[in-house]
Write a protein that holds these residues in place. Structure first.
Motif, PDB file in Angstrom:
ATOM      1  N   ASN A 145     -11.614 -57.249 -28.123  1.00 49.18           N
ATOM      2  CA  ASN A 145     -12.706 -58.174 -28.378  1.00 49.18           C
ATOM      3  C   ASN A 145     -13.665 -58.173 -27.193  1.00 49.18           C
ATOM      4  OD1 ASN A 145     -11.556 -59.828 -26.355  1.00 49.18           O
ATOM      5  ND2 ASN A 145     -10.383 -61.005 -27.852  1.00 49.18           N
ATOM      6  N   TRP A 146     -14.733 -58.943 -27.289  1.00 44.66           N
ATOM      7  CA  TRP A 146     -15.752 -58.938 -26.245  1.00 44.66           C
ATOM      8  C   TRP A 146     -15.173 -59.310 -24.883  1.00 44.66           C
ATOM      9  CZ3 TRP A 146     -20.242 -56.922 -25.332  1.00 44.66           C
ATOM     10  CH2 TRP A 146     -21.061 -57.443 -24.318  1.00 44.66           C
ATOM     11  N   HIS A 147     -14.339 -60.345 -24.854  1.00 45.49           N
ATOM     12  CA  HIS A 147     -13.755 -60.807 -23.595  1.00 45.49           C
ATOM     13  C   HIS A 147     -12.918 -59.704 -22.958  1.00 45.49           C
ATOM     14  CE1 HIS A 147     -11.878 -63.390 -20.622  1.00 45.49           C
ATOM     15  NE2 HIS A 147     -10.692 -62.994 -21.051  1.00 45.49           N
ATOM     16  N   LYS A 148     -12.097 -59.020 -23.749  1.00 43.84           N
ATOM     17  CA  LYS A 148     -11.245 -57.971 -23.198  1.00 43.84           C
ATOM     18  C   LYS A 148     -12.069 -56.798 -22.682  1.00 43.84           C
ATOM     19  CE  LYS A 148      -7.039 -59.067 -25.775  1.00 43.84           C
ATOM     20  NZ  LYS A 148      -6.084 -58.644 -26.829  1.00 43.84           N
ATOM     21  N   ARG A 149     -13.159 -56.490 -23.373  1.00 41.83           N
ATOM     22  CA  ARG A 149     -14.011 -55.380 -22.927  1.00 41.83           C
ATOM     23  C   ARG A 149     -14.653 -55.703 -21.578  1.00 41.83           C
ATOM     24  NH1 ARG A 149     -16.273 -52.026 -28.093  1.00 41.83           N
ATOM     25  NH2 ARG A 149     -14.713 -52.743 -29.592  1.00 41.83           N
ATOM     26  N   LEU A 150     -15.099 -56.927 -21.433  1.00 40.97           N
ATOM     27  CA  LEU A 150     -15.687 -57.306 -20.143  1.00 40.97           C
ATOM     28  C   LEU A 150     -14.646 -57.300 -19.043  1.00 40.97           C
ATOM     29  CD1 LEU A 150     -18.286 -60.124 -20.917  1.00 40.97           C
ATOM     30  CD2 LEU A 150     -18.456 -57.653 -21.139  1.00 40.97           C
ATOM     31  N   GLN A 151     -13.422 -57.703 -19.367  1.00 41.15           N
ATOM     32  CA  GLN A 151     -12.348 -57.684 -18.371  1.00 41.15           C
ATOM     33  C   GLN A 151     -12.007 -56.261 -17.949  1.00 41.15           C
ATOM     34  OE1 GLN A 151     -12.673 -61.096 -17.536  1.00 41.15           O
ATOM     35  NE2 GLN A 151     -10.680 -60.442 -16.740  1.00 41.15           N
ATOM     36  N   ILE A 152     -12.093 -55.325 -18.898  1.00 37.14           N
ATOM     37  CA  ILE A 152     -11.842 -53.921 -18.562  1.00 37.14           C
ATOM     38  C   ILE A 152     -12.932 -53.419 -17.616  1.00 37.14           C
ATOM     39  CG2 ILE A 152     -11.831 -51.568 -19.493  1.00 37.14           C
ATOM     40  CD1 ILE A 152     -10.460 -52.712 -21.997  1.00 37.14           C
ATOM     41  N   GLU A 158     -13.424 -53.450  -9.818  1.00 39.39           N
ATOM     42  CA  GLU A 158     -12.560 -53.878  -8.714  1.00 39.39           C
ATOM     43  C   GLU A 158     -11.750 -52.709  -8.164  1.00 39.39           C
ATOM     44  OE1 GLU A 158     -12.410 -56.697  -7.237  1.00 39.39           O
ATOM     45  OE2 GLU A 158     -13.310 -58.193  -8.580  1.00 39.39           O
ATOM     46  N   GLY A 159     -11.225 -51.867  -9.057  1.00 41.25           N
ATOM     47  CA  GLY A 159     -10.452 -50.716  -8.610  1.00 41.25           C
ATOM     48  C   GLY A 159     -11.286 -49.745  -7.798  1.00 41.25           C
ATOM     49  N   LEU A 160     -12.535 -49.546  -8.216  1.00 41.68           N
ATOM     50  CA  LEU A 160     -13.412 -48.622  -7.500  1.00 41.68           C
ATOM     51  C   LEU A 160     -13.817 -49.165  -6.132  1.00 41.68           C
ATOM     52  CD1 LEU A 160     -15.610 -47.360 -10.461  1.00 41.68           C
ATOM     53  CD2 LEU A 160     -13.984 -46.005  -9.124  1.00 41.68           C
ATOM     54  N   VAL A 161     -14.049 -50.471  -6.049  1.00 49.37           N
ATOM     55  CA  VAL A 161     -14.364 -51.061  -4.742  1.00 49.37           C
ATOM     56  C   VAL A 161     -13.210 -50.819  -3.775  1.00 49.37           C
ATOM     57  CG1 VAL A 161     -14.658 -53.238  -3.495  1.00 49.37           C
ATOM     58  CG2 VAL A 161     -15.993 -52.798  -5.554  1.00 49.37           C
ATOM     59  N   TYR A 162     -12.001 -51.016  -4.245  1.00 51.53           N
ATOM     60  CA  TYR A 162     -10.825 -50.769  -3.402  1.00 51.53           C
ATOM     61  C   TYR A 162     -10.779 -49.314  -2.935  1.00 51.53           C
ATOM     62  CZ  TYR A 162      -5.913 -50.030  -2.165  1.00 51.53           C
ATOM     63  OH  TYR A 162      -4.747 -49.680  -1.521  1.00 51.53           O
ATOM     64  N   MET A 163     -11.003 -48.377  -3.847  1.00 52.76           N
ATOM     65  CA  MET A 163     -10.971 -46.959  -3.499  1.00 52.76           C
ATOM     66  C   MET A 163     -12.053 -46.603  -2.484  1.00 52.76           C
ATOM     67  SD  MET A 163     -10.395 -45.312  -7.251  1.00 52.76           S
ATOM     68  CE  MET A 163     -11.156 -43.782  -6.706  1.00 52.76           C
ATOM     69  N   ASN A 188      -5.130 -54.568 -19.557  1.00 56.64           N
ATOM     70  CA  ASN A 188      -5.742 -54.461 -18.238  1.00 56.64           C
ATOM     71  C   ASN A 188      -5.917 -52.986 -17.897  1.00 56.64           C
ATOM     72  OD1 ASN A 188      -5.766 -57.303 -17.581  1.00 56.64           O
ATOM     73  ND2 ASN A 188      -3.535 -57.151 -17.384  1.00 56.64           N
ATOM     74  N   PRO A 189      -7.054 -52.591 -17.299  1.00 56.43           N
ATOM     75  CA  PRO A 189      -7.309 -51.172 -17.047  1.00 56.43           C
ATOM     76  C   PRO A 189      -6.663 -50.658 -15.769  1.00 56.43           C
ATOM     77  CG  PRO A 189      -9.192 -52.456 -16.314  1.00 56.43           C
ATOM     78  CD  PRO A 189      -8.210 -53.437 -16.912  1.00 56.43           C
ATOM     79  N   LYS A 190      -6.267 -49.396 -15.802  1.00 57.00           N
ATOM     80  CA  LYS A 190      -5.738 -48.696 -14.634  1.00 57.00           C
ATOM     81  C   LYS A 190      -6.446 -47.344 -14.549  1.00 57.00           C
ATOM     82  CE  LYS A 190      -1.863 -51.436 -14.192  1.00 57.00           C
ATOM     83  NZ  LYS A 190      -1.232 -52.008 -12.994  1.00 57.00           N
ATOM     84  N   ILE A 191      -7.106 -47.092 -13.436  1.00 57.42           N
ATOM     85  CA  ILE A 191      -7.755 -45.802 -13.233  1.00 57.42           C
ATOM     86  C   ILE A 191      -6.675 -44.762 -12.952  1.00 57.42           C
ATOM     87  CG2 ILE A 191      -9.390 -44.499 -11.832  1.00 57.42           C
ATOM     88  CD1 ILE A 191     -10.766 -47.178 -11.192  1.00 57.42           C
ATOM     89  N   ALA A 192      -6.732 -43.635 -13.670  1.00 54.98           N
ATOM     90  CA  ALA A 192      -5.694 -42.611 -13.553  1.00 54.98           C
ATOM     91  C   ALA A 192      -6.320 -41.231 -13.359  1.00 54.98           C
ATOM     92  CB  ALA A 192      -4.818 -42.625 -14.803  1.00 54.98           C
ATOM     93  N   MET A 315     -20.485 -50.150  -5.478  1.00 56.08           N
ATOM     94  CA  MET A 315     -19.597 -50.879  -6.384  1.00 56.08           C
ATOM     95  C   MET A 315     -19.417 -52.328  -5.935  1.00 56.08           C
ATOM     96  SD  MET A 315     -19.072 -48.960  -8.907  1.00 56.08           S
ATOM     97  CE  MET A 315     -18.135 -50.260  -9.705  1.00 56.08           C
ATOM     98  N   SER A 316     -19.541 -52.606  -4.649  1.00 55.97           N
ATOM     99  CA  SER A 316     -19.509 -54.001  -4.188  1.00 55.97           C
ATOM    100  C   SER A 316     -20.711 -54.759  -4.739  1.00 55.97           C
ATOM    101  CB  SER A 316     -19.516 -54.048  -2.654  1.00 55.97           C
ATOM    102  OG  SER A 316     -18.350 -53.470  -2.121  1.00 55.97           O
TER     103      SER A 316
END
Length: 382
Positions: A145-152, A158-163, A188-192, A315-316
């Motif tokens: 749904n829309w909420h889940k897409r925005l969370q992804i 967030e993952g890219l900022v960390y990297m 929840n997304p995980k970059i792989a 990304m920040s």
């Protein structure tokens, strides 16, 4: 951005070096010492857990290997990447960088195994698989749904900022696409798939390579045409991913017309300019989205896919932009360049499609600073 001192495009020879078993064992052993929790797995346990690498256990294929679903003797489910014989030391070493990374939005690398000609990496298993298997399937896309897409989208940011800010090195993924985003049981997304990853030190903001690996529709223009890489190529890939997640559409590069960003990017910019962004949203979402959120997220995505990397935010900045309550605080994205005939481009592409390995070999000449053969992985699914 700073450029390489001689701007020569010289690439280290080890990038193309094939994997020697003893060298890899030594590399993995050193990684074990520096990364607690990363360990060696027994080869025969992996064979048993994958039913001898049964085709029924395959859950994905990458540019340098096949991924299998496996079960350890403890009952724990894992994902096992079996690297192809064409994989190089660069590919293996790039993946090993994951062992030192710990973030909720990055896939965890659990361990390794080198046995004879087999080179195996073991990861945590994601029950909902890759994003491409959901977002492009009408029966499954409704689960997002829309909420889940925005969370992804936020999770990927967030993952890219960390990297990009991790330790003393900036880690660039280099091949962001729906296939390389995995979803856990809560979506929840995980970059792989870090086989294309590169690192830059804080005193060198840009590099150049002739070994170009990326996916059509997601690869940044400066990387595809000139081999220039920086954290901004991930920003571009993120922007395309965000538009894909919102629209449920694929991004197609119109190569015959000199396109460098793709039809989805162009359509999104036109709809944003015409204030008709509601037409971009995946029809499966119907009226489940908030118009102000949609406008903000699309505008941020368009800023990320600017053709000139200087015009893209970090990304920040992206995370800050996504949290703005008003789009009046956001810069306006520049329009994509006009489509032109292929003959009018400032460099010529001589390409052929390799059907067996799903690659396109390209010769770049003309205004590019060097003439060389490069390789771009083309995924027919995206």
């Amino acid at each position: 951005m700073r450029r390489l001192p001689n701007d020569s495009g010289i690439v280290e020879l080890q990038d193309q070096k094939h994997m020697d078993a003893d060298e890899l064992v030594e590399l993995c052993t050193r990684t074990e010492v520096s990364c607690p929790g990363f360990k060696k797995f027994d080869f025969f346990e992996i064979v048993d857990g994958t039913d001898d690498f049964s085709a029924k256990r395959i859950v994905g294929r990458g540019g340098f290997g096949t991924v299998y679903k496996g079960q350890l003797t403890t009952g724990v489910m894992v994902a096992i990447k079996r690297l192809d014989e064409n994989a190089t030391v660069f590919d293996f070493n790039s993946e090993l960088q994951l062992a030192s990374l710990q973030h909720i939005n990055l896939i965890r690398l659990l361990g390794w195994c080198v046995h004879g000609k087999e080179r195996l990496l073991v990861y945590e298993f994601m029950h909902n698989g890759s994003l491409d298997r959901i977002i492009f399937e009408k029966t499954k896309a409704a689960l997002l749904n829309w909420h889940k897409r925005l969370q992804i989208i936020k999770g990927l940011a967030e993952g890219l900022v960390y990297m990009h800010k991790h330790s003393l090195l900036w880690i660039i993924h280099g091949d962001l696409k729906p296939n390389n985003v995995l979803l856990d049981q809560d979506m929840n997304p995980k970059i792989a798939d870090f086989g294309s990853a590169r690192t830059l030190s804080s005193d060198l903001e840009e590099g150049r390579t002739i070994r170009i690996v990326g996916t059509s529709g997601y690869i940044a223009p400066e990387y595809a045409s000139r081999g220039l890489y920086s954290v901004k190529i991930d920003v571009f890939g993120f922007g395309v991913l965000a538009l894909v997640i919102i629209s449920g559409r694929k991004n197609i590069i119109l190569e015959e017309q000199g396109d460098t960003v793709g039809n989805l990017v162009r359509d999104a910019w036109q709809l944003w300019s015409d204030e008709r962004l509601h037409e971009l949203v995946d029809p499966l979402l119907r009226d489940g989205h908030e118009i102000y959120e949609m406008v903000r997220f699309v505008q941020v995505a368009l800023l990320c896919v600017q053709e000139d990397p200087v015009d893209r935010p970090t990304m920040s900045d992206v995370i800050a932009f996504l949290n703005f309550e008003s789009t009046s605080l956001l810069p306006d994205p520049k329009p994509p360049s006009e489509l032109i005939n292929r003959d009018a481009t400032d460099f010529n592409l001589s390409a052929y499609v390799g059907q067996l390995n799903r690659t396109v070999a390209i010769t770049i000449t003309g205004s590019a600073p060097l003439s060389t053969r490069v390789r771009i992985i083309v995924d027919p699914e995206t």
